[in-house]
Enzyme design. Structure first.
Site, PDB file in Angstrom:
ATOM      1  N   HIS A   1       0.815  -1.215   0.000  1.00 18.91           N
ATOM      2  CA  HIS A   1       0.000   0.000   0.000  1.00 18.91           C
ATOM      3  C   HIS A   1       0.846   1.260   0.000  1.00 18.91           C
ATOM      4  CE1 HIS A   1      -3.405  -2.684   0.838  1.00 18.91           C
ATOM      5  NE2 HIS A   1      -4.002  -1.802   0.074  1.00 18.91           N
TER       6      HIS A   1
ATOM      7  N   ARG B   1     -10.805   3.760  -2.575  1.00 19.36           N
ATOM      8  CA  ARG B   1     -10.345   3.177  -1.309  1.00 19.36           C
ATOM      9  C   ARG B   1     -10.642   4.165  -0.193  1.00 19.36           C
ATOM     10  NH1 ARG B   1      -5.763   1.544  -4.760  1.00 19.36           N
ATOM     11  NH2 ARG B   1      -5.420  -0.691  -4.618  1.00 19.36           N
TER      12      ARG B   1
ATOM     13  N   GLU C   1     -10.723 -11.404  -4.274  1.00 21.98           N
ATOM     14  CA  GLU C   1      -9.286 -11.314  -3.996  1.00 21.98           C
ATOM     15  C   GLU C   1      -8.820 -12.429  -3.060  1.00 21.98           C
ATOM     16  OE1 GLU C   1      -8.452  -7.490  -2.242  1.00 21.98           O
ATOM     17  OE2 GLU C   1     -10.261  -7.514  -1.007  1.00 21.98           O
TER      18      GLU C   1
ATOM     19  N   ASN D   1      -3.987  -7.714  -6.586  1.00 19.66           N
ATOM     20  CA  ASN D   1      -2.875  -7.491  -5.641  1.00 19.66           C
ATOM     21  C   ASN D   1      -2.931  -8.532  -4.526  1.00 19.66           C
ATOM     22  OD1 ASN D   1      -2.532  -5.231  -7.177  1.00 19.66           O
ATOM     23  ND2 ASN D   1      -3.386  -3.818  -5.681  1.00 19.66           N
ATOM     24  N   ASP D   2      -4.126  -8.734  -3.996  1.00 20.34           N
ATOM     25  CA  ASP D   2      -4.274  -9.728  -2.937  1.00 20.34           C
ATOM     26  C   ASP D   2      -4.458 -11.131  -3.495  1.00 20.34           C
ATOM     27  OD1 ASP D   2      -3.983  -8.439  -0.435  1.00 20.34           O
ATOM     28  OD2 ASP D   2      -5.853  -7.366  -0.816  1.00 20.34           O
TER      29      ASP D   2
ATOM     30  N   CYS E   1      -9.279  -4.457 -10.707  1.00 19.90           N
ATOM     31  CA  CYS E   1      -8.784  -3.183 -10.184  1.00 19.90           C
ATOM     32  C   CYS E   1      -7.454  -3.304  -9.440  1.00 19.90           C
ATOM     33  CB  CYS E   1      -9.839  -2.521  -9.303  1.00 19.90           C
ATOM     34  SG  CYS E   1     -10.339  -3.526  -7.903  1.00 19.90           S
TER      35      CYS E   1
END
Ligand code: PEP
Ligand code: MG
Length: 563
Positions: A181, A288, A424, A447-448, A495
């Site tokens: 992050h 976010r 995710e 990402n996750d 995303c």
């Protein structure tokens, strides 16, 4: 790229001189302490003066609290007492006072008060830093803040937002990763960042001139005239490329063979919303909301959140906005007013929807604020870290209750607000065919998803080769998710950072993605890349891509689309 003076952040490495003072040294030491305290106060004031706009509001309070601590007689009297009566050197007195106060805070029942311990660490760390510097040169140090490159182990997302306002031009971390992050936020703040520079703290010295290149992951210390010429050339090239891409601002997003693709923007800061509009984003695909909760102790109330979401919706002028509910856990929420207990494994812990459902008041406050913003334009609610349908059912029932309450209180809200899930967690990806009827849309969080599928921490640079979005297992999951969405007639976007990386544009098209959401700074590049792709040819390659045994095989198949 960024050119600046190195400023090392290594609070854990202060060498504490524990030898007692001789009586004749006491007064000089007290004066050294006084000077360091004054320097720390001046530094805080100078940071405060440089803040403006929303940052002044968010971060200002935080800095004021630190300034107040520096004035606190409990702290300062105790310090001078230790030097004068206890014969401690200033550094040792600071350490002792820090340990005493930390113990007091830690013993408190109130989680909010307990979490204030961190303030003590920040403040004492600042005074320690001032002590170890050449104090008479303090003014020069402050002046040289403008144009610095921070060098540290890791820089927490919560510590980052105020950096540009302090004149920080770039970041170098000995750890961290491009998908953490902090890196995502650095991109939002347009700060060049180099991660995984293991030796940086050992090799660099304060005030070294450094040239960093975030794209190539390079750091040049004491750049030569040649390096500087390369830097200036890069600036010129970037400007030229920017001008070329600017012509695409009003262009349609279409592949070479005429397929329409939707590009949405990810946003967390107000500037990004403006940028998304400017680049012709189809909407906000991921907002976010964590940013509202970071850098502060008290939680944002409904009005404050409503204000932020309404501004977001109004800022997008009628384009759809997807607001992701709070995705905080024991890692990111440290130091916020959430009072979370530490977890051994926060990525697998109580985060995202798991936390939200355990804090129904907190969650309902956010849902109410989002629903109220829906009166101003199209809004969708996106839930992070979903594992199964029971979570979505619980969120939907809370959302419906909030909507009923708001209507009966006389608030205007949209007739319908769609509810979607981030895909995710591998379980949600694999079991999507049974989950999908519970949601209105899905957003793939690569990402996750990549970190959980490959059991490779996205923040651990030692695993960066293992953390591979082109692993066959990831590709099969992505293809499966997109196929489930298509079968059920539900919209599926992607995303994660992968969406904005032009190296993956062709691959994602091949797998069937038509809805991308990315940082707005990447949007025009992706639009440009898409215009050179033949979607028909790429789609035909999908079966072969899914049979490929490894990354090299996948790359070989993709190369055929260009042939
Ligand atoms: C993701 O996991 O891909 C994602 C978009 O969410 P975040 O990076 O905030 O975890
Ligand atoms: Mg995520």
């Amino acid at each position: 790229m960024a050119l600046g003076r190195a400023r090392l952040v290594q609070p854990s490495q202060y060498v504490i001189d524990e030898r007692p003072l001789d009586p004749e040294e006491v007064e000089a030491e007290a004066q050294r302490l006084q000077l360091a305290l004054d320097t720390a106060r001046t530094e805080l004031k100078s940071i405060r003066d440089k803040l403006h706009g929303a940052l002044a509001r968010e971060v200002g309070e935080f800095i004021d609290a630190h300034s107040l601590l520096l004035e606190d007689p409990e702290l300062t009297h105790g310090l001078f007492d230790l030097v004068r009566r206890g014969r401690y050197r200033a550094g040792a007195a600071l350490k002792l006072q820090r340990d005493r106060l930390a113990a007091v805070f830690e013993a408190m029942d109130d989680p909010y008060l307990r979490s204030r311990r961190e303030d003590i660490d920040h403040v004492i760390g600042r005074v320690q830093a001032a002590l170890t510097r050449d104090v008479t040169a303090a003014e020069r140090q402050i002046a040289s803040r403008v144009g610095t490159v921070l060098i540290g182990d890791a820089i927490a997302p919560a510590d980052m937002t105020h950096l540009p306002a302090q004149g920080v031009l770039g970041l170098v971390c000995t750890g961290s990763s491009p998908l953490g992050h902090s890196a995502i936020l650095a991109r939002s703040l347009r700060l060049p960042m180099v991660v995984g520079a293991h030796d940086a703290l050992a090799v660099l010295r304060d005030d070294d001139l450094v040239l960093i290149d975030g794209e190539r992951g390079q750091i040049v210390v004491h750049p030569t005239a040649q390096d500087l010429a390369r830097y200036r050339q890069q600036q010129r090239d970037a400007q030229r490329e920017g001008q070329r891409l600017a012509q695409l601002v009003h262009a349609e997003t279409r592949t070479r063979d005429g397929a329409d693709i939707r590009l949405h923007a990810n946003a967390e800061l107000p500037d990004e919303v403006a940028m998304a509009r400017h680049c012709g984003a189809a909407g906000i695909g991921l907002y976010r909301t964590e940013f509202l909760f970071l850098q502060r102790r008290e939680l944002p109330d409904e009005e404050e959140q409503f204000d932020a979401y309404r501004n977001l919706v109004l800022g997008m002028g009628g384009l759809p906005v997807t607001v992701r509910t709070l995705d905080l856990g024991a890692d990111k929420a440290h130091g916020t007013g959430l009072g979370l207990r530490e977890e051994e494994n926060p990525a697998l812990g109580v985060r995202g929807v798991r936390l939200a459902l355990r804090r129904p008041v907190l969650f309902a406050t956010q849902l109410r604020a989002i629903l109220r913003a829906s009166a101003y334009g199209p809004v969708r609610v996106l839930v992070p870290m979903v594992t199964g349908p029971e979570e979505i059912r619980a969120v939907r029932s809370l959302l419906q209750r909030c909507a009923r309450d708001l209507r009966s209180e006389g608030h205007e809200i949209a007739d319908q607000v769609e509810l979607g899930a981030m895909i995710e967690v591998p379980a949600a990806a694999i079991a999507l065919p049974s989950l999908i009827r519970h949601i209105d849309f899905a957003a793939i969080g690569t990402n996750d998803l990549v970190q959980y599928t490959l059991a490779a921490d996205r923040n651990n640079d030692a695993l960066s080769t293992l953390y591979d979005p082109l692993h066959p297992a990831v590709l099969r999951l992505l293809a499966g998710i997109l196929a489930s969405g298509a079968r059920a007639g539900k919209a599926v976007s992607l995303c994660g950072e992968m969406a904005g990386d032009t190296r993956h544009t062709a691959l994602l098209l091949a797998l069937g993605l038509t809805d991308f959401s990315m940082h707005p700074a990447s949007l025009l590049q992706v639009r440009d890349a898409l215009s050179r792709c033949d979607r028909g040819r790429l789609r035909a390659l999908a079966p072969r891509l899914l049979r490929a045994a490894d990354r090299a095989g996948i790359e070989r198949v993709l190369a055929r689309a260009d042939a």
